[in-house]
Design a protein around this motif. Structure first.
Motif, PDB file in Angstrom:
ATOM      1  N   GLU A 136       0.833  -1.200   0.000  1.00 36.80           N
ATOM      2  CA  GLU A 136       0.000   0.000   0.000  1.00 36.80           C
ATOM      3  C   GLU A 136       0.872   1.257   0.000  1.00 36.80           C
ATOM      4  OE1 GLU A 136      -3.419   2.237   2.700  1.00 36.80           O
ATOM      5  OE2 GLU A 136      -3.090   0.088   2.907  1.00 36.80           O
ATOM      6  N   SER A 137       1.966   1.212   0.764  1.00 31.31           N
ATOM      7  CA  SER A 137       2.821   2.387   0.891  1.00 31.31           C
ATOM      8  C   SER A 137       4.169   2.244   0.204  1.00 31.31           C
ATOM      9  CB  SER A 137       3.047   2.710   2.378  1.00 31.31           C
ATOM     10  OG  SER A 137       1.839   3.068   3.013  1.00 31.31           O
ATOM     11  N   SER A 138       4.490   1.066  -0.300  1.00 32.01           N
ATOM     12  CA  SER A 138       5.779   0.862  -0.958  1.00 32.01           C
ATOM     13  C   SER A 138       5.617   0.005  -2.204  1.00 32.01           C
ATOM     14  CB  SER A 138       6.778   0.189  -0.018  1.00 32.01           C
ATOM     15  OG  SER A 138       7.941  -0.213  -0.722  1.00 32.01           O
ATOM     16  N   SER A 139       5.985   0.578  -3.347  1.00 30.41           N
ATOM     17  CA  SER A 139       5.904  -0.160  -4.612  1.00 30.41           C
ATOM     18  C   SER A 139       6.819  -1.377  -4.608  1.00 30.41           C
ATOM     19  CB  SER A 139       6.284   0.771  -5.765  1.00 30.41           C
ATOM     20  OG  SER A 139       7.585   1.324  -5.553  1.00 30.41           O
ATOM     21  N   ARG A 140       7.900  -1.311  -3.854  1.00 31.64           N
ATOM     22  CA  ARG A 140       8.865  -2.408  -3.858  1.00 31.64           C
ATOM     23  C   ARG A 140       8.327  -3.658  -3.152  1.00 31.64           C
ATOM     24  NH1 ARG A 140      15.334  -1.492  -3.785  1.00 31.64           N
ATOM     25  NH2 ARG A 140      15.923  -3.632  -4.250  1.00 31.64           N
ATOM     26  N   TRP A 141       7.286  -3.478  -2.365  1.00 30.20           N
ATOM     27  CA  TRP A 141       6.676  -4.590  -1.627  1.00 30.20           C
ATOM     28  C   TRP A 141       5.782  -5.461  -2.508  1.00 30.20           C
ATOM     29  CZ3 TRP A 141       5.795  -7.624   2.488  1.00 30.20           C
ATOM     30  CH2 TRP A 141       6.394  -7.308   3.713  1.00 30.20           C
ATOM     31  N   ARG A 142       5.409  -4.990  -3.680  1.00 35.13           N
ATOM     32  CA  ARG A 142       4.283  -5.587  -4.415  1.00 35.13           C
ATOM     33  C   ARG A 142       4.397  -7.105  -4.575  1.00 35.13           C
ATOM     34  NH1 ARG A 142       2.021  -4.137 -10.524  1.00 35.13           N
ATOM     35  NH2 ARG A 142       0.198  -5.530 -10.402  1.00 35.13           N
ATOM     36  N   LYS A 143       5.516  -7.597  -5.118  1.00 30.83           N
ATOM     37  CA  LYS A 143       5.630  -9.028  -5.400  1.00 30.83           C
ATOM     38  C   LYS A 143       5.649  -9.855  -4.117  1.00 30.83           C
ATOM     39  CE  LYS A 143       8.170 -12.434  -8.138  1.00 30.83           C
ATOM     40  NZ  LYS A 143       8.047 -13.488  -7.118  1.00 30.83           N
ATOM     41  N   TYR A 192       1.083 -12.923   1.094  1.00 28.53           N
ATOM     42  CA  TYR A 192      -0.231 -12.605   1.658  1.00 28.53           C
ATOM     43  C   TYR A 192      -1.370 -12.783   0.652  1.00 28.53           C
ATOM     44  CZ  TYR A 192       2.352 -10.529   5.563  1.00 28.53           C
ATOM     45  OH  TYR A 192       3.188 -10.323   6.640  1.00 28.53           O
ATOM     46  N   GLY A 193      -1.006 -12.997  -0.622  1.00 26.35           N
ATOM     47  CA  GLY A 193      -2.025 -13.225  -1.635  1.00 26.35           C
ATOM     48  C   GLY A 193      -2.786 -11.987  -2.049  1.00 26.35           C
ATOM     49  N   VAL A 194      -2.226 -10.815  -1.802  1.00 25.12           N
ATOM     50  CA  VAL A 194      -2.892  -9.553  -2.140  1.00 25.12           C
ATOM     51  C   VAL A 194      -2.007  -8.774  -3.106  1.00 25.12           C
ATOM     52  CG1 VAL A 194      -3.808  -7.374  -1.275  1.00 25.12           C
ATOM     53  CG2 VAL A 194      -4.069  -9.470   0.085  1.00 25.12           C
ATOM     54  N   ASP A 195      -2.593  -8.365  -4.220  1.00 24.12           N
ATOM     55  CA  ASP A 195      -1.845  -7.592  -5.210  1.00 24.12           C
ATOM     56  C   ASP A 195      -2.348  -6.155  -5.221  1.00 24.12           C
ATOM     57  OD1 ASP A 195      -0.098  -6.944  -7.254  1.00 24.12           O
ATOM     58  OD2 ASP A 195      -1.487  -7.581  -8.834  1.00 24.12           O
ATOM     59  N   MET A 196      -1.435  -5.216  -5.088  1.00 23.74           N
ATOM     60  CA  MET A 196      -1.771  -3.797  -5.158  1.00 23.74           C
ATOM     61  C   MET A 196      -0.964  -3.163  -6.283  1.00 23.74           C
ATOM     62  SD  MET A 196      -2.158  -2.480  -1.231  1.00 23.74           S
ATOM     63  CE  MET A 196      -3.203  -3.333  -0.057  1.00 23.74           C
ATOM     64  N   ALA A 197      -1.610  -2.990  -7.414  1.00 29.58           N
ATOM     65  CA  ALA A 197      -0.938  -2.393  -8.564  1.00 29.58           C
ATOM     66  C   ALA A 197      -0.731  -0.901  -8.320  1.00 29.58           C
ATOM     67  CB  ALA A 197      -1.779  -2.603  -9.819  1.00 29.58           C
ATOM     68  N   PRO A 198       0.343  -0.328  -8.864  1.00 29.80           N
ATOM     69  CA  PRO A 198       0.576   1.110  -8.705  1.00 29.80           C
ATOM     70  C   PRO A 198      -0.563   1.926  -9.300  1.00 29.80           C
ATOM     71  CG  PRO A 198       2.520   0.000  -9.587  1.00 29.80           C
ATOM     72  CD  PRO A 198       1.405  -0.994  -9.632  1.00 29.80           C
ATOM     73  N   ILE A 199      -0.899   3.009  -8.649  1.00 28.30           N
ATOM     74  CA  ILE A 199      -1.915   3.923  -9.178  1.00 28.30           C
ATOM     75  C   ILE A 199      -1.404   5.350  -9.070  1.00 28.30           C
ATOM     76  CG2 ILE A 199      -3.873   2.423  -8.616  1.00 28.30           C
ATOM     77  CD1 ILE A 199      -4.386   4.211  -6.168  1.00 28.30           C
ATOM     78  N   GLU A 200      -1.905   6.205  -9.950  1.00 32.91           N
ATOM     79  CA  GLU A 200      -1.583   7.628  -9.871  1.00 32.91           C
ATOM     80  C   GLU A 200      -2.729   8.331  -9.164  1.00 32.91           C
ATOM     81  OE1 GLU A 200      -0.119   9.766 -13.156  1.00 32.91           O
ATOM     82  OE2 GLU A 200       1.125   8.123 -13.905  1.00 32.91           O
ATOM     83  N   THR A 201      -2.408   8.985  -8.066  1.00 32.97           N
ATOM     84  CA  THR A 201      -3.466   9.591  -7.249  1.00 32.97           C
ATOM     85  C   THR A 201      -3.619  11.085  -7.482  1.00 32.97           C
ATOM     86  OG1 THR A 201      -1.897   9.902  -5.431  1.00 32.97           O
ATOM     87  CG2 THR A 201      -3.196   7.872  -5.425  1.00 32.97           C
ATOM     88  N   ILE A 202      -2.539  11.754  -7.881  1.00 34.75           N
ATOM     89  CA  ILE A 202      -2.551  13.212  -8.019  1.00 34.75           C
ATOM     90  C   ILE A 202      -2.334  13.575  -9.482  1.00 34.75           C
ATOM     91  CG2 ILE A 202      -1.535  15.379  -7.213  1.00 34.75           C
ATOM     92  CD1 ILE A 202      -2.839  13.701  -4.993  1.00 34.75           C
ATOM     93  N   SER A 203      -3.080  14.585  -9.982  1.00 29.73           N
ATOM     94  CA  SER A 203      -2.963  14.995 -11.373  1.00 29.73           C
ATOM     95  C   SER A 203      -1.620  15.670 -11.642  1.00 29.73           C
ATOM     96  CB  SER A 203      -4.103  15.959 -11.731  1.00 29.73           C
ATOM     97  OG  SER A 203      -3.983  17.156 -10.980  1.00 29.73           O
ATOM     98  N   THR A 204      -1.301  15.852 -12.920  1.00 30.20           N
ATOM     99  CA  THR A 204       0.014  16.350 -13.323  1.00 30.20           C
ATOM    100  C   THR A 204       0.358  17.692 -12.684  1.00 30.20           C
ATOM    101  OG1 THR A 204      -0.185  15.196 -15.427  1.00 30.20           O
ATOM    102  CG2 THR A 204       1.463  16.941 -15.294  1.00 30.20           C
TER     103      THR A 204
END
Length: 374
Positions: free
Chosen positions: A120-127, A133-145
């Motif tokens: 949730e807070s670190s992209s490096r944790w994803r895999k 834990y069996g949970v995948d959190m793909a990166p998302i863009e939250t703030i506009s350009t």
């Protein structure tokens, strides 16, 4: 305004996944998210209004459990710290000013996967999080350009908290675009910034040039241990880099008059035994007394996860510290109990060790000895 806490009026927090809440400590139900809801929709919502009504009735909303627990244990909460820092602004606040304090996480891009964190807070944790834990959190863009939704919603802002991910890596151009707008408007000289960085990187000259236009820049170095324990908890961080950058930050105090240094330390089942050592380390490096937070989630990594016989040994050790703050956390340890999650802690520490090729027993030998003796 007479309320238990003014934060629901004065402040807003946007998490790395885009969830909107009154502050970063609020246990959110993910009712509103910047990727699908506007700040105005959140501000006008029944959800926020119910929180405000609780505050006006001097009742703790359910989402404020972290502050309440800390205060019940004689530990200064974010609510109390905010009142200390913004005493004048809070006393003079009127609702027509809107949000004047904001915590904005520009995504979750990070160079580390700290053991008490998650994807949730670190992209490096994803895999690893998916594999264990069996949970995948793909990166998302939250703030506009151009960060229009932030700039337009907060015309009277006086302070930004910028956490991570790692803020010196995460959506950097969007951050700089927002800060540049405040420089151009002339507001920056009245705005303070607070960064939470893992200090494995050191800011380049472009950052310092931007920050020079702001009233104050508080670089909070987020450090959860020393030596090999630091490298274990903050995997795959390097201890020599944190020591080098701490010295560089100390030297920068004399170079940049608006720079302030602070330290944060997240207390968990991994490092609670060594808390006094960390306070000593901060003194050695001429750093301020660390602000200590406590792991809330994952619940099996809370410092209170140990069974009573182990906790008693840890408390006995902590009470020998010359640091009053450390002895306060010893009291917290005895008053709170999450030992139902202890089997999960044992299981997952081994799973993470295998995944990362680390060794808890070697790194935290004193704690392992207590575990073996239980």
């Amino acid at each position: 305004m007479n309320a238990l806490c003014l934060v629901p009026w004065t402040s807003i927090a946007i998490s790395p996944r885009g969830d909107i809440a009154p502050c970063c400590k609020f246990v959110n139900k993910n009712e509103y998210n910047i990727t699908k809801d506007t700040i105005k929709e959140y501000s006008d919502s029944k959800y926020l209004n119910d929180i405000k009504n609780k505050m006006l009735a001097s009742e703790w909303p359910a989402g404020c459990i972290r502050c309440k627990t800390e205060e019940d244990n004689n530990i200064k909460s974010k609510r109390q710290l905010d009142y200390e820092r913004w005493n004048t602004e809070w006393n003079e606040y009127t609702s027509d000013k809107g949000y004047i304090v904001a915590s904005i996480a520009f995504g979750n891009t990070c160079n580390l996967k700290c053991i008490t964190c998650s994807s949730e807070s670190s992209s490096r944790w994803r895999k690893e999080y998916l594999d264990l834990y069996g949970v995948d959190m793909a990166p998302i863009e939250t703030i506009s350009t151009e960060a229009d939704e932030i700039y337009n919603a907060m015309p009277n802002v006086i302070h930004f908290d910028i956490p991570g991910g790692e803020p010196l890596l995460s959506e950097v151009q969007k951050q700089k675009a927002l800060l540049s707008r405040y420089i151009k408007s002339g507001q920056s000289k009245n705005i303070t910034l607070h960064y939470t960085t893992n200090a494995q990187l050191f800011p380049n000259n472009e950052w310092w040039d931007i920050w020079s236009h702001f009233k104050e820049v508080d670089m909070q170095l987020s450090i959860d241990g020393i030596g090999t324990r630091y490298e274990y908890i903050r995997f795959p961080a390097k201890n020599e880099l944190i020591e080098e950058h701490v010295m560089m930050y100390n030297e920068s105090i004399n170079k940049y008059p608006n720079l302030k240094l602070s330290v944060s330390h997240t207390i968990s089942a991994y490092n609670i035994y060594y808390l006094s050592d960390f306070f000593d380390w901060c003194e050695f490096y001429n750093l301020p007394r660390p602000w200590c937070g406590v792991v809330s989630n994952p619940n099996h990594m809370r410092p209170t996860v140990y069974p009573k016989p182990i906790k008693e040994k840890i408390v006995e050790h902590l009470n020998q510290s010359r640091h009053e703050d450390v002895r306060t956390w010893a009291s917290y340890l005895m008053k709170n109990n999450d030992s139902e999650h202890y089997p999960m802690f044992l299981s997952m520490k081994d799973a993470h060790d295998t995944y990362r090729n680390l060794n808890f027993a070697d790194t935290f030998s004193e704690v392992q000895e207590l575990i073996n003796g239980f």
